[in-house]
Structure formats: structure tokens, C-alpha cells
Scaffold this active site. Sequence first.
Site, PDB file in Angstrom:
ATOM      1  CB  SER A  71      76.913  -4.214  -1.776  1.00  0.00           C
ATOM      2  OG  SER A  71      77.383  -3.229  -0.882  1.00  0.00           O
TER       3      SER A  71
ATOM      4  CE1 TYR B 204      73.013   3.502  -3.137  1.00  0.00           C
ATOM      5  CE2 TYR B 204      75.392   3.694  -3.297  1.00  0.00           C
ATOM      6  CZ  TYR B 204      74.215   3.118  -3.703  1.00  0.00           C
ATOM      7  OH  TYR B 204      74.226   2.156  -4.681  1.00  0.00           O
TER       8      TYR B 204
ATOM      9  CE  LYS C 217      73.646  -0.108  -2.172  1.00  0.00           C
ATOM     10  NZ  LYS C 217      72.844  -1.240  -2.682  1.00  0.00           N
TER      11      LYS C 217
END
Length: 298
Positions: A153, A167, A171
Site C-alpha cells: 500500500s 492515488y 490506496k
Amino acid sequence: MTEQKTSPEQTSTEQQEDMTGKKVWFITGAGRGMGTDIAQAALAAGHAVVATGRDPEKVTQAIGENKDLLAVKLDVTDPSDAEAAVRAAVARFGRIDVLVNNAGNFYAGFFEEITPEDFRAQIETTMFGPMNVTRAALPVLRTQRSGLVVTISSTAGIAGGEFLSAYAASKFGVEGWAESLAPEIAPFGIRTMLVEPGFFRTELLTPESTSYAESTIEDYAERTEQTVTAWKGMNGLQGGDPAKLAHALIRLAELEQPPLRFAAGADAVETFEQRATALQDQADAHRELSSNLAHNDA
């Protein structure tokens, strides 16, 4: 490349190598960056490695020839690729002990300027990608009643920030998925581990991995220029050593109970601590109001 039509049920012992004392590591995105380091560390520790990437030849070139290495084509956004890669792994080595969901990319920019197509592409690779590969591997791990699913992660999955909306969304999604998956598969002897690296000297900030949104809105222009310049200047100077992280993962995978989360790097530890403090402060800020929202049934 190994024939990929053999299913786990059809695999014979004659097709499989002597795996005495070895674990089988299945690593996505192994053709460069952190994936290459993890593959090399696993091989150095005496394990077998199924290293995957879009181009198997580049994967082998990056890692180096090794009798315990199988390079397999895998685009993590393609579920059929994931299923074929898992079949190839089982046909060659008979099992999968450690799955490492590492493949990734980075679409950076302010939310208003990231196109919907690029935002979805980020989610497809770094959230649905690990899900596709894990879904393909879980039948093998359940049959074995053992295994470890490691998902790389990011600290961006613990704390969001500007220029990170796509992004961080992917995650944060991975964090929730893996944390929820853990109790579902624990009864079958399968463990999960999330790894949240801070800034490591990988290829994430290179042009091959990072796509910057086109600057189209004047209100963001100055901050966009400053951020892109700073990040490009940081590439190759990050403090974290991916080879050390790779060896740390080998150690953690040997534990009977690997951690649900591993803060990778001193900056990641600091992010964890800051996030924990911020959540506690937010819980305390309006505690009385939050605690008095129940029905007055009594």
C-alpha cells in the site's frame, strides 16, 4: 514460458520441482523497482519465485537468471492474465506460499484536473489489480490451508494529501479491502499483511510510473508547477532503501503471525503516529455531541 493451461487440480508431482524447505513467492510488478528487489531477496533466501510483469523477458533481465525463478506475463488489470499466471505458478512449483501485490503506477494532480479516465485507470491498477490477482490465488491458498497475502500500500493509504486524490483513493480502498479480507480468510490459515512505505528510492516518481495531470485551471497553476518541480527533484534522492525493505519482508513473512500493517520507514512510522493522534483529537473534539445521537427510547 511454462504452459499455462494446467489447472491446480491437474498438476502432477512429476511437473513440480523438489520444493523441500522452500516457499513459493508470487510477486507482481517484478520487472523493475521494489518488485525486483523483493524477488531477488526471496531468491537469495533460498525460496522459489514466480515473478510477473507485462513483459516476462524484461522481468528475467531485471532479476537475473535463476533455476528457482519463473517469469510469467501478467497485466494485473486483466483477470484472465491473473488466472493464467496462477496456473503457471502451480504447474511449475505446486503451490503459492506468499503472494506479493506490488504492481502499481501513479496518476498525480489536483482532483479537478485529473481526467475521469485517468482517475479510473489509477483505481484499476492499484486497487482492482491486487483484487484480481488475490481472487485468482485464493482457491490455491484455501486448498493448502496456508499462505500469506502481502499488499504493498502506501502512507497515502493512511493519510491523504493534495495532489494525491486518485492515488490515495486507490490506496485507502486497498486498506479497507485487505483489512476486511483478513478475518474472512483467517479460518483457512491464510494471513494478510499491508505494507505502507514512505518515500523509498524506487521508480515510482520516474516518467515510466508517474503521470502528471495537465495543468488546465489557473487557480491551481502555481501549486502544480511547484509540486511537480519538487517531486521530480526528489526522484532518486528518497531516503528509503528498497533492498532493505525487501529483506524486511522476507523476515516478516517467516513470522507465525505477520502484522496486519507494517509501517515501512521512519517517515511511515511518523505518519502512523500523526494519524493516530489526529483521529483521537477528532474523536475528542465533539465527543458530547457525537455521543448523544441515539433514539430516546428509554
